[in-house]
Design an enzyme around this catalytic site. Structure first.
Site, PDB file in Angstrom:
ATOM      1  N   ASN A  87      46.970  49.534   9.510  1.00  0.00           N
ATOM      2  CA  ASN A  87      47.557  48.325   8.901  1.00  0.00           C
ATOM      3  C   ASN A  87      48.385  47.634   9.981  1.00  0.00           C
ATOM      4  O   ASN A  87      49.480  48.079  10.297  1.00  0.00           O
ATOM      5  CB  ASN A  87      48.420  48.727   7.703  1.00  0.00           C
ATOM      6  CG  ASN A  87      49.214  47.558   7.149  1.00  0.00           C
ATOM      7  OD1 ASN A  87      48.905  46.405   7.418  1.00  0.00           O
ATOM      8  ND2 ASN A  87      50.245  47.865   6.365  1.00  0.00           N
ATOM      9  N   TRP A  88      47.840  46.539  10.507  1.00  0.00           N
ATOM     10  CA  TRP A  88      48.500  45.893  11.649  1.00  0.00           C
ATOM     11  C   TRP A  88      49.690  45.032  11.253  1.00  0.00           C
ATOM     12  O   TRP A  88      50.424  44.548  12.116  1.00  0.00           O
ATOM     13  CB  TRP A  88      47.485  45.038  12.411  1.00  0.00           C
ATOM     14  CG  TRP A  88      46.490  45.835  13.191  1.00  0.00           C
ATOM     15  CD1 TRP A  88      46.404  47.198  13.268  1.00  0.00           C
ATOM     16  CD2 TRP A  88      45.429  45.317  14.000  1.00  0.00           C
ATOM     17  NE1 TRP A  88      45.363  47.557  14.088  1.00  0.00           N
ATOM     18  CE2 TRP A  88      44.745  46.428  14.543  1.00  0.00           C
ATOM     19  CE3 TRP A  88      44.992  44.030  14.320  1.00  0.00           C
ATOM     20  CZ2 TRP A  88      43.646  46.276  15.400  1.00  0.00           C
ATOM     21  CZ3 TRP A  88      43.901  43.886  15.161  1.00  0.00           C
ATOM     22  CH2 TRP A  88      43.238  44.995  15.696  1.00  0.00           C
ATOM     23  N   LYS A  89      49.848  44.780   9.964  1.00  0.00           N
ATOM     24  CA  LYS A  89      50.943  43.902   9.513  1.00  0.00           C
ATOM     25  C   LYS A  89      50.879  42.574  10.294  1.00  0.00           C
ATOM     26  O   LYS A  89      49.785  42.108  10.588  1.00  0.00           O
ATOM     27  CB  LYS A  89      52.292  44.621   9.654  1.00  0.00           C
ATOM     28  CG  LYS A  89      52.236  46.024   9.037  1.00  0.00           C
ATOM     29  CD  LYS A  89      53.551  46.693   8.898  1.00  0.00           C
ATOM     30  CE  LYS A  89      53.322  48.089   8.303  1.00  0.00           C
ATOM     31  NZ  LYS A  89      54.551  48.771   7.981  1.00  0.00           N
ATOM     32  N   HIS A  91      51.104  46.945  -0.887  1.00  0.00           N
ATOM     33  CA  HIS A  91      51.864  47.604   0.182  1.00  0.00           C
ATOM     34  C   HIS A  91      53.358  47.464  -0.112  1.00  0.00           C
ATOM     35  O   HIS A  91      53.790  46.451  -0.679  1.00  0.00           O
ATOM     36  CB  HIS A  91      51.526  46.980   1.536  1.00  0.00           C
ATOM     37  CG  HIS A  91      52.167  47.712   2.659  1.00  0.00           C
ATOM     38  ND1 HIS A  91      53.454  47.453   3.065  1.00  0.00           N
ATOM     39  CD2 HIS A  91      51.711  48.727   3.433  1.00  0.00           C
ATOM     40  CE1 HIS A  91      53.764  48.279   4.046  1.00  0.00           C
ATOM     41  NE2 HIS A  91      52.724  49.062   4.296  1.00  0.00           N
ATOM     42  N   GLU A 134      55.781  46.572   1.545  1.00  0.00           N
ATOM     43  CA  GLU A 134      56.399  45.306   1.998  1.00  0.00           C
ATOM     44  C   GLU A 134      56.062  44.165   1.037  1.00  0.00           C
ATOM     45  O   GLU A 134      56.873  43.253   0.840  1.00  0.00           O
ATOM     46  CB  GLU A 134      55.968  45.002   3.444  1.00  0.00           C
ATOM     47  CG  GLU A 134      56.693  45.918   4.424  1.00  0.00           C
ATOM     48  CD  GLU A 134      55.877  46.386   5.605  1.00  0.00           C
ATOM     49  OE1 GLU A 134      54.907  45.706   5.994  1.00  0.00           O
ATOM     50  OE2 GLU A 134      56.197  47.456   6.151  1.00  0.00           O
ATOM     51  N   GLU A 150      52.515  55.993   0.030  1.00  0.00           N
ATOM     52  CA  GLU A 150      53.393  55.668   1.150  1.00  0.00           C
ATOM     53  C   GLU A 150      54.844  55.673   0.686  1.00  0.00           C
ATOM     54  O   GLU A 150      55.322  54.684   0.114  1.00  0.00           O
ATOM     55  CB  GLU A 150      53.052  54.277   1.706  1.00  0.00           C
ATOM     56  CG  GLU A 150      51.656  54.178   2.284  1.00  0.00           C
ATOM     57  CD  GLU A 150      51.559  53.062   3.312  1.00  0.00           C
ATOM     58  OE1 GLU A 150      51.160  53.353   4.435  1.00  0.00           O
ATOM     59  OE2 GLU A 150      51.919  51.915   3.004  1.00  0.00           O
ATOM     60  N   SER A 179      54.987  56.469   9.037  1.00  0.00           N
ATOM     61  CA  SER A 179      55.291  57.079  10.329  1.00  0.00           C
ATOM     62  C   SER A 179      54.268  58.119  10.796  1.00  0.00           C
ATOM     63  O   SER A 179      54.631  59.141  11.384  1.00  0.00           O
ATOM     64  CB  SER A 179      56.708  57.672  10.327  1.00  0.00           C
ATOM     65  OG  SER A 179      57.662  56.623  10.177  1.00  0.00           O
ATOM     66  N   GLY A 198      50.651  52.284  10.326  1.00  0.00           N
ATOM     67  CA  GLY A 198      51.193  51.003  10.783  1.00  0.00           C
ATOM     68  C   GLY A 198      51.349  51.004  12.295  1.00  0.00           C
ATOM     69  O   GLY A 198      50.398  50.825  13.047  1.00  0.00           O
ATOM     70  N   GLY A 199      52.583  51.259  12.756  1.00  0.00           N
ATOM     71  CA  GLY A 199      52.917  51.154  14.175  1.00  0.00           C
ATOM     72  C   GLY A 199      51.941  51.840  15.118  1.00  0.00           C
ATOM     73  O   GLY A 199      51.518  51.247  16.129  1.00  0.00           O
TER      74      GLY A 199
HETATM   75  P1  PGA Z   1      54.190  52.985   9.759  1.00  0.00           P
HETATM   76  O1  PGA Z   1      53.649  52.007   8.594  1.00  0.00           O
HETATM   77  O2  PGA Z   1      53.020  53.871  10.129  1.00  0.00           O
HETATM   78  O3  PGA Z   1      54.587  52.067  10.873  1.00  0.00           O
HETATM   79  O4  PGA Z   1      55.310  53.766   9.184  1.00  0.00           O
HETATM   80  C1  PGA Z   1      52.791  52.472   7.596  1.00  0.00           C
HETATM   81  C2  PGA Z   1      52.446  51.361   6.642  1.00  0.00           C
HETATM   82  O5  PGA Z   1      53.315  50.526   6.370  1.00  0.00           O
HETATM   83  O6  PGA Z   1      51.325  51.279   6.122  1.00  0.00           O
END
Ligand code: PGA
Length: 266
Positions: free
Chosen positions: A9-11, A107, A109, A182, A228, A249-250
């Site tokens: 998930n590149w956001k 998600h 966010e 998540e 994470s 994500g990251g």
């Molecule tokens: P993260 O994000 O791996 O940077 O914690 C995960 C996500 O939001 O899907």
């Protein structure tokens, strides 16, 4: 056997140029590197599925750069109506035309930064499952830190799931839905849930699916963990019985770390 899903998930990262470079480098790894080749074989054998979710404007670049079907594309959000006066929104037919196979819905966010409610997320889930484009949903659930500390994790998961899937049928849940667990406190914080905590929550989600939809659907349902995830912790999480993949994500923004995580799934 459930196909494992490794999804990035590149956001709001990676414009078109960065997306082209990422996809080209990942495909090079899949075709030239010995571990990458093993991953490509696992993808061809449907043991694993690799998905990236770029921002909307980078989706065409990802689709145009990939040379085969090894890499699947997801959108990060969708509106539930097919068209209309909804400034700033994107519909399922548009995502299908752009080449998406999946869409992330709910998600944390979207829930907590943009205020998307359980009611809205149910509409998005139902619209996705009913749309003729056959884009599949990756539906996210997860508790806040205060929920966990108050011992309310399962209650929160139950209420998010009940709100989302109460009108679904078992064949739809088994064949089409992917759930991503998540925990909000683990997203982007460097604090991963322990393997045991992640497994406990995913086991709970599968049990909820069993109670509502029966054994065939709950056996087929894919449940991902996210929060994470890094190359150092992905293998332990993936080895849990009820965890069928990762939403990253990251660590999905860098080809090398994403590839290392894919390697732990084969
Ligand atoms: P993260 O994000 O791996 O940077 O914690 C995960 C996500 O939001 O899907």
């Amino acid at each position: 056997m459930r196909t494992k899903m490794i999804a990035g998930n590149w956001k709001m990262h990676n414009g078109q140029k960065a997306t082209e470079a990422f996809v080209a480098k990942l495909e090079e790894w899949l075709s030239d590197d010995p571990t990458g080749k093993a991953a490509a074989e696992a993808i061809a054998a449907e043991k694993i599925e690799v998905v990236i979710a770029p921002p909307f404007t980078s989706i065409p670049a990802a689709v145009a750069t990939r040379t085969g079907e090894s890499l699947r594309i997801a959108a990060q959000n969708v509106h539930h109506e097919p068209k209309g006066a909804f400034t700033g929104e994107v519909s399922l037919p548009m995502l299908a035309e752009a080449g998406c196979q999946y869409v992330i819905i709910g998600h944390s966010e979207r829930r907590h930064v943009f205020g998307e409610s359980n009611e809205l997320l149910e509409k998005k889930l139902l619209a996705t499952l009913e749309d003729e484009s056959k884009i599949l949903p990756i539906f996210c659930v997860g508790e806040l830190l205060e929920d966990r500390e108050a011992g309310n994790t399962e209650q929160v998961l139950k209420s998010q799931l009940d709100a989302a899937w109460s009108s679904l049928t078992s064949d739809v849940v088994g064949d089409m839905v992917v759930i991503a667990y998540e925990p909000v406190w683990a997203i982007g914080t460097g604090k991963t849930a322990s393997d045991a905590d992640a497994e406990k929550a995913c086991d709970y989600i599968r049990t909820q699916a069993f109670e509502r939809f029966g054994i065939a659907a709950s056996d087929a349902l894919r449940i991902l963990y996210g929060g994470s995830v890094k190359p150092e912790n992905s293998k332990g999480i993936l080895s849990q019985k009820n965890i069928d993949g990762l939403l990253i994500g990251g660590a999905s923004l860098d080809v090398d770390s994403f590839a290392k995580i894919i390697a732990t799934a084969i």
